[in-house]
Design a protein around this motif. Structure first.
Motif, PDB file in Angstrom:
ATOM      1  N   THR A  29       0.835  -1.211   0.000  1.00  0.00           N
ATOM      2  CA  THR A  29       0.000   0.000   0.000  1.00  0.00           C
ATOM      3  C   THR A  29       0.859   1.246   0.000  1.00  0.00           C
ATOM      4  O   THR A  29       1.840   1.345   0.763  1.00  0.00           O
ATOM      5  CB  THR A  29      -0.924   0.025   1.236  1.00  0.00           C
ATOM      6  OG1 THR A  29      -1.663  -1.193   1.296  1.00  0.00           O
ATOM      7  CG2 THR A  29      -1.892   1.191   1.170  1.00  0.00           C
ATOM      8  N   LEU A  30       0.504   2.215  -0.866  1.00  0.00           N
ATOM      9  CA  LEU A  30       1.184   3.501  -0.916  1.00  0.00           C
ATOM     10  C   LEU A  30       0.248   4.601  -0.419  1.00  0.00           C
ATOM     11  O   LEU A  30      -0.972   4.482  -0.542  1.00  0.00           O
ATOM     12  CB  LEU A  30       1.621   3.837  -2.346  1.00  0.00           C
ATOM     13  CG  LEU A  30       2.535   2.842  -3.067  1.00  0.00           C
ATOM     14  CD1 LEU A  30       2.870   3.361  -4.467  1.00  0.00           C
ATOM     15  CD2 LEU A  30       3.814   2.598  -2.269  1.00  0.00           C
TER      16      LEU A  30
ATOM     17  N   ALA B 247      -3.698   0.671  -2.895  1.00  0.00           N
ATOM     18  CA  ALA B 247      -3.333  -0.636  -2.348  1.00  0.00           C
ATOM     19  C   ALA B 247      -3.453  -1.709  -3.424  1.00  0.00           C
ATOM     20  O   ALA B 247      -4.307  -1.634  -4.321  1.00  0.00           O
ATOM     21  CB  ALA B 247      -4.230  -0.995  -1.164  1.00  0.00           C
ATOM     22  N   ALA B 248      -2.590  -2.726  -3.346  1.00  0.00           N
ATOM     23  CA  ALA B 248      -2.684  -3.874  -4.242  1.00  0.00           C
ATOM     24  C   ALA B 248      -3.932  -4.682  -3.883  1.00  0.00           C
ATOM     25  O   ALA B 248      -4.319  -4.762  -2.709  1.00  0.00           O
ATOM     26  CB  ALA B 248      -1.439  -4.746  -4.107  1.00  0.00           C
ATOM     27  N   THR B 249      -4.554  -5.257  -4.885  1.00  0.00           N
ATOM     28  CA  THR B 249      -5.749  -6.056  -4.622  1.00  0.00           C
ATOM     29  C   THR B 249      -5.402  -7.415  -4.037  1.00  0.00           C
ATOM     30  O   THR B 249      -6.237  -8.049  -3.393  1.00  0.00           O
ATOM     31  CB  THR B 249      -6.560  -6.261  -5.913  1.00  0.00           C
ATOM     32  OG1 THR B 249      -5.706  -6.791  -6.930  1.00  0.00           O
ATOM     33  CG2 THR B 249      -7.155  -4.950  -6.396  1.00  0.00           C
TER      34      THR B 249
ATOM     35  N   ALA C 296       4.327 -10.773  -0.890  1.00  0.00           N
ATOM     36  CA  ALA C 296       5.525  -9.998  -1.237  1.00  0.00           C
ATOM     37  C   ALA C 296       5.495  -9.585  -2.705  1.00  0.00           C
ATOM     38  O   ALA C 296       6.023  -8.531  -3.073  1.00  0.00           O
ATOM     39  CB  ALA C 296       6.774 -10.834  -0.945  1.00  0.00           C
ATOM     40  N   ALA C 297       4.842 -10.409  -3.537  1.00  0.00           N
ATOM     41  CA  ALA C 297       4.783 -10.104  -4.976  1.00  0.00           C
ATOM     42  C   ALA C 297       3.803  -8.987  -5.295  1.00  0.00           C
ATOM     43  O   ALA C 297       3.680  -8.584  -6.452  1.00  0.00           O
ATOM     44  CB  ALA C 297       4.411 -11.358  -5.750  1.00  0.00           C
ATOM     45  N   SER C 298       3.089  -8.482  -4.280  1.00  0.00           N
ATOM     46  CA  SER C 298       2.098  -7.429  -4.544  1.00  0.00           C
ATOM     47  C   SER C 298       2.714  -6.041  -4.599  1.00  0.00           C
ATOM     48  O   SER C 298       2.015  -5.058  -4.846  1.00  0.00           O
ATOM     49  CB  SER C 298       1.003  -7.456  -3.469  1.00  0.00           C
ATOM     50  OG  SER C 298       1.500  -7.032  -2.212  1.00  0.00           O
ATOM     51  N   SER C 299       4.041  -5.921  -4.385  1.00  0.00           N
ATOM     52  CA  SER C 299       4.667  -4.592  -4.368  1.00  0.00           C
ATOM     53  C   SER C 299       4.609  -3.944  -5.745  1.00  0.00           C
ATOM     54  O   SER C 299       4.617  -4.615  -6.775  1.00  0.00           O
ATOM     55  CB  SER C 299       6.118  -4.702  -3.901  1.00  0.00           C
ATOM     56  OG  SER C 299       6.869  -5.469  -4.818  1.00  0.00           O
ATOM     57  N   PHE C 300       4.538  -2.630  -5.764  1.00  0.00           N
ATOM     58  CA  PHE C 300       4.449  -1.875  -7.008  1.00  0.00           C
ATOM     59  C   PHE C 300       4.928  -0.445  -6.759  1.00  0.00           C
ATOM     60  O   PHE C 300       5.062  -0.008  -5.605  1.00  0.00           O
ATOM     61  CB  PHE C 300       3.011  -1.858  -7.530  1.00  0.00           C
ATOM     62  CG  PHE C 300       2.042  -1.153  -6.616  1.00  0.00           C
ATOM     63  CD1 PHE C 300       1.761   0.206  -6.769  1.00  0.00           C
ATOM     64  CD2 PHE C 300       1.424  -1.831  -5.571  1.00  0.00           C
ATOM     65  CE1 PHE C 300       0.886   0.859  -5.928  1.00  0.00           C
ATOM     66  CE2 PHE C 300       0.536  -1.189  -4.708  1.00  0.00           C
ATOM     67  CZ  PHE C 300       0.268   0.164  -4.883  1.00  0.00           C
ATOM     68  N   THR C 301       5.194   0.265  -7.846  1.00  0.00           N
ATOM     69  CA  THR C 301       5.526   1.698  -7.756  1.00  0.00           C
ATOM     70  C   THR C 301       4.670   2.448  -8.766  1.00  0.00           C
ATOM     71  O   THR C 301       4.208   1.874  -9.761  1.00  0.00           O
ATOM     72  CB  THR C 301       7.021   1.951  -8.058  1.00  0.00           C
ATOM     73  OG1 THR C 301       7.318   1.486  -9.371  1.00  0.00           O
ATOM     74  CG2 THR C 301       7.908   1.254  -7.036  1.00  0.00           C
ATOM     75  N   LEU C 302       4.461   3.732  -8.498  1.00  0.00           N
ATOM     76  CA  LEU C 302       3.696   4.588  -9.392  1.00  0.00           C
ATOM     77  C   LEU C 302       4.528   5.827  -9.729  1.00  0.00           C
ATOM     78  O   LEU C 302       5.184   6.402  -8.847  1.00  0.00           O
ATOM     79  CB  LEU C 302       2.383   5.028  -8.734  1.00  0.00           C
ATOM     80  CG  LEU C 302       1.231   4.035  -8.748  1.00  0.00           C
ATOM     81  CD1 LEU C 302       0.117   4.528  -7.835  1.00  0.00           C
ATOM     82  CD2 LEU C 302       0.698   3.823 -10.151  1.00  0.00           C
TER      83      LEU C 302
ATOM     84  N   THR D 190       5.644   4.398   0.919  1.00  0.00           N
ATOM     85  CA  THR D 190       5.089   3.099   1.323  1.00  0.00           C
ATOM     86  C   THR D 190       4.400   3.223   2.679  1.00  0.00           C
ATOM     87  O   THR D 190       5.001   3.676   3.659  1.00  0.00           O
ATOM     88  CB  THR D 190       6.189   2.025   1.392  1.00  0.00           C
ATOM     89  OG1 THR D 190       6.805   1.906   0.111  1.00  0.00           O
ATOM     90  CG2 THR D 190       5.606   0.687   1.823  1.00  0.00           C
ATOM     91  N   LEU D 191       3.137   2.835   2.694  1.00  0.00           N
ATOM     92  CA  LEU D 191       2.380   2.784   3.946  1.00  0.00           C
ATOM     93  C   LEU D 191       2.449   1.388   4.547  1.00  0.00           C
ATOM     94  O   LEU D 191       2.668   1.227   5.756  1.00  0.00           O
ATOM     95  CB  LEU D 191       0.927   3.175   3.688  1.00  0.00           C
ATOM     96  CG  LEU D 191      -0.027   3.152   4.882  1.00  0.00           C
ATOM     97  CD1 LEU D 191       0.415   4.204   5.916  1.00  0.00           C
ATOM     98  CD2 LEU D 191      -1.463   3.416   4.446  1.00  0.00           C
ATOM     99  N   VAL D 192       2.256   0.364   3.712  1.00  0.00           N
ATOM    100  CA  VAL D 192       2.359  -1.038   4.130  1.00  0.00           C
ATOM    101  C   VAL D 192       3.185  -1.771   3.082  1.00  0.00           C
ATOM    102  O   VAL D 192       2.925  -1.653   1.881  1.00  0.00           O
ATOM    103  CB  VAL D 192       0.971  -1.711   4.238  1.00  0.00           C
ATOM    104  CG1 VAL D 192       1.127  -3.186   4.608  1.00  0.00           C
ATOM    105  CG2 VAL D 192       0.103  -0.994   5.262  1.00  0.00           C
ATOM    106  N   THR D 193       4.198  -2.482   3.536  1.00  0.00           N
ATOM    107  CA  THR D 193       5.003  -3.275   2.602  1.00  0.00           C
ATOM    108  C   THR D 193       4.335  -4.625   2.346  1.00  0.00           C
ATOM    109  O   THR D 193       3.976  -5.344   3.292  1.00  0.00           O
ATOM    110  CB  THR D 193       6.408  -3.521   3.169  1.00  0.00           C
ATOM    111  OG1 THR D 193       7.044  -2.256   3.381  1.00  0.00           O
ATOM    112  CG2 THR D 193       7.256  -4.356   2.229  1.00  0.00           C
TER     113      THR D 193
END
Length: 621
Positions: A107-108, A177-179, A183-189, A206-209
């Motif tokens: 989550t960002l 947030a990723a749906t 660990a594979a749910s990480s992303f950047t914008l 990053t709010l939640v890793t």
């Protein structure tokens, strides 16, 4: 027919109406007998309908029971409320562990805030999403206002969701947030800006890793198991559980519990006994009233009764027996004991089983996967013309290498694309593609050969696994193996192949009609013989279907015969109605004529009497 108007008995002093009614009644006795026969046939039709309704319900029940792979014979428990467990299979098991981490979705949150939903938070008309698997997606955000960014992200179906969070009046932050968790749910914008009051130079932080859930089995000297979700499956055979918080000393266990299955069997027994009682009642003779049931003497239903009882008695299914009074009895304790000591044998006794004898020198195996009520017990030869094949493609990069090339896989309406990143070779690209293919549910696996080419293969054999592959930049993609279904015969009958499963058509004259066999063999020709043995539920299904089939069922045909007889009797009854109307008209006319004649005679008699009385008076004078 309109009846003639008569004035009965005025001249004869007879109750001619009653006489006519009685004469018609005598003539109508034949019609009454026909009406009684029709009533009896209608009663038989109702009895057949009731039985067919019971049998229809039983077919559904026994077909469900015959699918032993879906039997729920275990129950699960957990020592803590934060872990919920479920059990499958037929074997008890137990597992103790510590929950060391729960899964989280990456989550960002924006590094600052804006004062309204209409404030611009994007540097241009698009923002770019980059995922941990190396894929990227551009999202059109229109004018770039906060509300448009949120709407665009949520409409893109790109695996992330967005919301505008009002942290205080007039202050809004963007949270994404990723749906999925893990660990594979990480992303950047990239492409976002315009937030004020935050610290740092980046628009988002990053709010939640994103992290996997993990458990430790066996304490500090044990081993760790991870899951991208909070659910763990088959760490211990037949046990699945979901964690919700960090916890120590958790124990999940399963125990054999046949309650659901025994309730199924008990329900079937109740309905079978209701059917047997109905047959007894409908075919019985009551000596006191000297009346028989509507199906008295009906050999079809009597045969059904005997076939049910002999089938139950002959199959020796654990827990079932036949009483001296012609009913079926179920003993749950006996069933439980048998299942716990031999679950496979108990399932086979109720469902079905098969064995395979391979031909000399042939390495092959085959097992039944499905059968219908038409499938008969027996041994059937299996002959394979061609084996099932899994689709395969080879992708050869251009001479300039694989980096920067986009590889695409298409199966049906689903497409997966991956642009090979700098520093990656075919092996690394295959690893990234496998993650993407699994997420998309493509049923395709990727690998790299010794020459640096990509190789793709369908997970399962058969034409249904067909797909295509492409690569840009001058590379080539070619199909090396075409997905193909198995072809061959069972008991000499050409079967329909789907993958490596061969099915005999249900309209075949063979005893193997409806039998589906999964074949594992690289050999062709006569590979061996499969022996199929139906259990009790499968046998009962065949019996009930034989009786209730809409075209050929014995009970259905008997009911149809009764319906035809009702129609024929109605034709005869209608003919008698016309005949009796004509008879009533005829005798009514005769009585009317008689009354008319008598009336005339009486008039003449009265005139003569008056004449003679008048003459006698004149003579005296």
């Amino acid at each position: 027919m309109t009846q003639p108007i008569t004035i009965g008995g005025l001249s004869s002093n007879l109750d001619t109406k009653s006489i006519i009614d009685k004469l018609v009644q005598v003539q109508g006795n034949s019609q009454v007998l026909l009406q009684k026969r029709q009533t009896a046939q209608n009663d038989a039709i109702s009895a057949y309908s009731s039985m067919l309704g019971n049998i229809g319900s039983l077919v559904t029940q026994v077909d469900s029971l015959a699918k032993t792979s879906s039997w729920a014979t275990t129950s699960a428990t957990s020592s803590v409320s934060s872990v919920t467990a479920t059990a499958t299979g037929s074997v008890a098991n137990s597992l103790s562990f510590d929950v060391t981490k729960v899964a989280a979705a990456h989550t960002l949150i924006s590094n600052g805030s804006v004062n309204s939903l209409g404030a611009t938070v994007a540097t241009g008309s698009t923002i770019s999403l980059a995922k941990s698997d190396g894929t990227s997606t551009n999202i059109n955000v229109g004018t770039g206002s906060l509300s448009e960014v949120v709407s665009a992200i949520n409409s893109a179906n790109a695996g992330i969701t967005a919301s505008a969070v009002q942290t205080s009046p007039g202050n809004y932050r963007l949270q994404i947030a990723a749906t999925n968790t893990g660990a594979a749910s990480s992303f950047t914008l990239s492409g976002l800006s315009g937030f004020t009051g935050g610290t740092g130079t980046d628009a988002m932080k990053t709010l939640v890793t994103g992290s996997d859930a993990s458990i430790t089995v066996g304490g500090s000297g044990g081993y760790t198991v991870t899951s991208s979700t909070n659910t763990f499956s088959d760490v211990a055979q037949g046990l699945s559980f979901t964690v919700s918080k960090v916890e120590s000393g958790v124990t999940v266990s399963s125990a054999v519990d046949t309650t659901k299955v025994s309730d199924q069997v008990s329900g079937i027994v109740t309905n079978i006994n209701n059917l047997l009682s109905s047959i007894t009642t409908n075919t019985a003779w009551d000596a006191s009233s000297k009346k028989g049931g509507p199906l008295l003497g009906d050999s079809t239903v009597r045969a059904l009764q005997q076939q049910i009882l002999s089938t139950v008695a002959g199959m020796n299914a654990p827990g079932l027996s036949v009483t001296s009074g012609g009913q079926v009895q179920f003993d749950k304790t006996t069933f439980d004991t048998a299942f716990k000591s031999d679950p496979t044998g108990t399932m086979a006794a109720y469902g079905a089983s098969s064995s395979f004898t391979a031909a000399s020198g042939v390495a092959a195996s085959a097992t039944y996967t499905n059968a219908t009520s038409k499938t008969e017990a027996g041994t059937y030869a299996v002959n394979i013309d061609s084996t099932a094949k899994a689709e395969q493609w080879q992708v050869i990069p251009p001479g300039t290498g694989i980096v920067g090339r986009t590889v695409a896989l298409m199966r049906g309406s689903t497409t997966v694309k991956y642009e090979v990143q700098a520093g990656e070779d075919a092996t690394a690209a295959a690893s990234k593609l496998n993650t993407m293919l699994a997420t998309a549910g493509m049923g395709i696996t990727a690998s790299a050969d010794s020459s640096g080419n990509l190789v793709f293969a369908a997970s399962n054999p058969g034409s249904a696994g067909a797909f295509t592959a492409t690569i840009d930049g001058g590379g080539t993609a070619s199909q090396t193996v075409a997905g193909d279904d198995i072809a061959g015969t069972i008991d000499g009958v050409t079967g329909k192949g789907i993958g490596n499963i061969l099915t005999v058509p249900t309209d075949s004259e063979s005893g193997a009609a409806g039998l589906s066999v999964q074949v594992n063999s690289a050999a062709t020709g006569a590979i061996g013989d499969i022996t199929y043995k139906p259990g009790l539920a499968q046998q009962l299904s065949g019996l009930f279907t034989q009786m209730s089939d809409s075209q050929t069922g014995s009970l259905v045909q008997a009911q149809t015969t009764a319906k035809n007889q009702v129609k024929d009797l109605q034709t005869q009854i209608d003919a008698w109605t016309d005949r009796l109307d004509a008879y009533r008209s005829s005798i009514t006319a005769k009585f009317t004529a008689m009354e008319t004649s008598l009336s005339a005679l009486k008039t003449q008699q009265s005139s003569l009497a008056s004449f003679f009385n008048s003459s006698s008076s004149s003579s005296s004078s």
